[in-house]
Motif scaffolding. Structure first.
Motif, short mmCIF file in Angstrom:
data_model
loop_
_atom_site.label_atom_id
_atom_site.label_comp_id
_atom_site.label_asym_id
_atom_site.label_seq_id
_atom_site.Cartn_x
_atom_site.Cartn_y
_atom_site.Cartn_z
N ILE A 168 0.69 -1.07 -0.03
CA ILE A 168 -0.01 0.02 0.16
C ILE A 168 0.94 1.19 -0.07
O ILE A 168 0.67 2.23 -0.91
N VAL A 169 1.90 1.22 0.66
CA VAL A 169 2.94 2.52 0.88
C VAL A 169 3.65 2.51 -0.37
O VAL A 169 3.58 3.62 -1.04
N ILE A 218 3.24 5.96 -2.68
CA ILE A 218 4.49 6.62 -3.28
C ILE A 218 4.54 6.64 -4.61
O ILE A 218 4.81 7.79 -5.22
N LEU A 219 4.60 5.56 -5.29
CA LEU A 219 4.84 5.48 -7.00
C LEU A 219 3.67 6.37 -7.49
O LEU A 219 4.07 6.97 -8.49
N ILE A 220 2.29 6.34 -7.16
CA ILE A 220 1.25 6.99 -7.71
C ILE A 220 1.54 8.56 -7.76
O ILE A 220 1.46 9.31 -8.50
N VAL A 275 -4.65 6.72 -17.66
CA VAL A 275 -5.21 5.83 -16.75
C VAL A 275 -4.79 4.37 -16.55
O VAL A 275 -4.80 3.55 -15.64
N THR A 276 -4.17 3.89 -17.95
CA THR A 276 -3.59 2.43 -18.30
C THR A 276 -2.56 2.61 -17.34
O THR A 276 -2.33 1.43 -16.61
N LEU A 277 -1.57 3.53 -17.39
CA LEU A 277 -0.38 3.64 -16.56
C LEU A 277 -0.88 3.43 -15.06
O LEU A 277 -0.15 2.60 -14.32
N LEU A 278 -1.71 4.24 -14.42
CA LEU A 278 -2.00 3.99 -13.15
C LEU A 278 -2.71 2.55 -12.83
O LEU A 278 -2.45 2.16 -11.56
N LEU A 279 -3.55 2.27 -13.60
CA LEU A 279 -4.08 0.89 -13.41
C LEU A 279 -2.92 -0.16 -13.40
O LEU A 279 -3.18 -1.26 -12.48
N SER A 280 -1.96 -0.11 -14.17
CA SER A 280 -0.78 -0.80 -14.44
C SER A 280 -0.03 -1.00 -13.04
O SER A 280 0.25 -2.21 -12.47
N ILE A 281 0.13 0.21 -12.44
CA ILE A 281 0.89 0.21 -11.32
C ILE A 281 0.07 -0.27 -10.15
O ILE A 281 0.76 -1.30 -9.14
N ALA A 282 -1.51 -0.30 -10.05
CA ALA A 282 -2.09 -0.80 -8.93
C ALA A 282 -2.02 -2.58 -9.29
O ALA A 282 -2.03 -3.11 -8.38
N THR A 338 2.21 -8.17 -6.63
CA THR A 338 3.62 -8.10 -5.75
C THR A 338 2.84 -8.78 -4.31
O THR A 338 3.74 -9.50 -3.33
N TYR A 339 1.84 -8.14 -3.92
CA TYR A 339 1.31 -8.73 -2.80
C TYR A 339 1.01 -10.33 -2.46
O TYR A 339 1.40 -10.91 -1.79
N VAL A 340 0.40 -10.70 -3.60
CA VAL A 340 0.19 -12.16 -3.90
C VAL A 340 1.32 -12.98 -3.68
O VAL A 340 1.52 -13.96 -3.10
N ILE A 341 2.31 -12.66 -4.48
CA ILE A 341 3.51 -13.37 -4.51
C ILE A 341 4.36 -13.35 -3.46
O ILE A 341 4.75 -14.50 -2.80
#
Length: 215
Positions: free
Chosen positions: A49-50, A54-56, A146-153, A159-162
Motif C-alpha cells: 500500500i505504501v 508513493i509511486l502514484i 489511466v492505463t499507467l495508473l491501473l498498471s501500477i495498481a 506483488t502482494y500475492v507473490i
C-alpha cells in the motif's frame, strides 16, 4: 487502441521487473524469519500500500517536479535510462537486491520492516519512480494515463500475492528458477533503458545540431 496495448505491456513488464517481487522473496523471508503468516501478511499488505501511493504520487506529480527544479523531460529520460540500465544489469547478474542487510540490521527492522526497507527502496526504489515519471510524460492521452495508473495498481496487487505465497514459491522455483526469471527481467529492463536513453538523447542532439547550423 493500437498504441494503448503496447503501452500497457510496457508499463506492466517494466514495473514488474523494477518492483522485482520474485527477487525480493528470499530477502523478505530472511527478514521475517520466526514470524507467523498473520504477521507476514500484515507487513506485506502495508508495504504494498505504501509503495503504491508513493509511486502514484511521484508519477502524477512528476510534471510539478520538472517545473519546480527546471528539469527537462529529455534530461530526465537520459538519467532514468542510466538508472534502469544499472538495475537491469544487476538483475542480469542474478543479484537479488541492491539492499544489503546485516544480521544486526535485520534485528533492528524486525518490528516493522514494511516501510523501510521493504517498501522503500526494495519495492518502490529510484528505478520504479523514474520509470513512472517517464511513462507519464510519454502518456499523451487520458486513456494512456489511466492505463499507467491501473498498471501500477495491478503490479502491486500481484506483488502482494507473490510475497504472501513466498514460503511456498521459493521451494518450488528453487535458486535456478529464480535466477532464470531474474535474468529475463533484467534483459527486458536493459532494453527499456536503452530505448529511454535514446529517446531522451535524440532531441538533445537534434537541438545541438540545429543551433550549430544556425550559428
Amino acid at each position: 487502441m493500437e498504441n494503448l496495448l503496447p503501452f500497457a505491456f510496457m508499463c506492466l513488464t517494466s514495473f514488474f521487473a523494477l518492483a522485482n517481487p520474485l527477487g525480493t522473496m528470499p530477502v523478505f523471508l530472511s527478514m521475517t524469519k520466526g514470524m507467523d503468516n498473520v504477521q507476514r501478511s500484515r507487513i506485506v499488505r502495508r508495504a504494498c500500500i505504501v509503495s503504491l501511493f508513493i509511486l502514484i504520487g511521484f508519477t502524477v506529480g512528476g510534471q510539478i517536479l520538472f517545473s519546480l527544479f527546471g528539469i527537462s523531460a529529455n534530461g530526465f529520460r537520459i538519467a532514468a535510462g542510466f538508472i534502469i540500465l544499472k538495475i537491469g544489469f544487476d538483475m542480469l547478474q542474478a543479484k537479488y537486491s541492491n539492499v544489503k542487510l546485516s544480521e544486526e540490521e535485520v534485528k533492528v527492522y524486525a518490528d516493522d520492516i514494511s516501510i523501510t526497507p521493504l517498501a522503500i527502496p526494495m519495492l518502490c526504489g529510484p528505478g520504479a519512480i523514474a520509470n513512472g515519471v517517464m511513462l507519464m510524460e510519454n502518456a499523451t492521452t487520458w486513456q494512456m494515463k489511466v492505463t499507467l495508473l491501473l498498471s501500477i495498481a495491478i503490479i502491486y496487487l500481484l506483488t502482494y500475492v507473490i510475497l504472501r505465497a513466498s514460503t511456498r514459491l521459493v521451494p518450488i522455483l528453487g535458486e535456478t528458477g529464480n535466477n532464470v526469471m531474474m535474468r529475463l527481467m533484467g534483459l527486458i529492463l536493459m532494453v527499456i533503458a536503452v530505448e529511454c536513453f535514446v529517446g531522451g538523447l535524440k532531441p538533445v542532439l537534434v537541438d545541438i545540431i540545429h543551433t550549430g547550423l544556425a550559428n
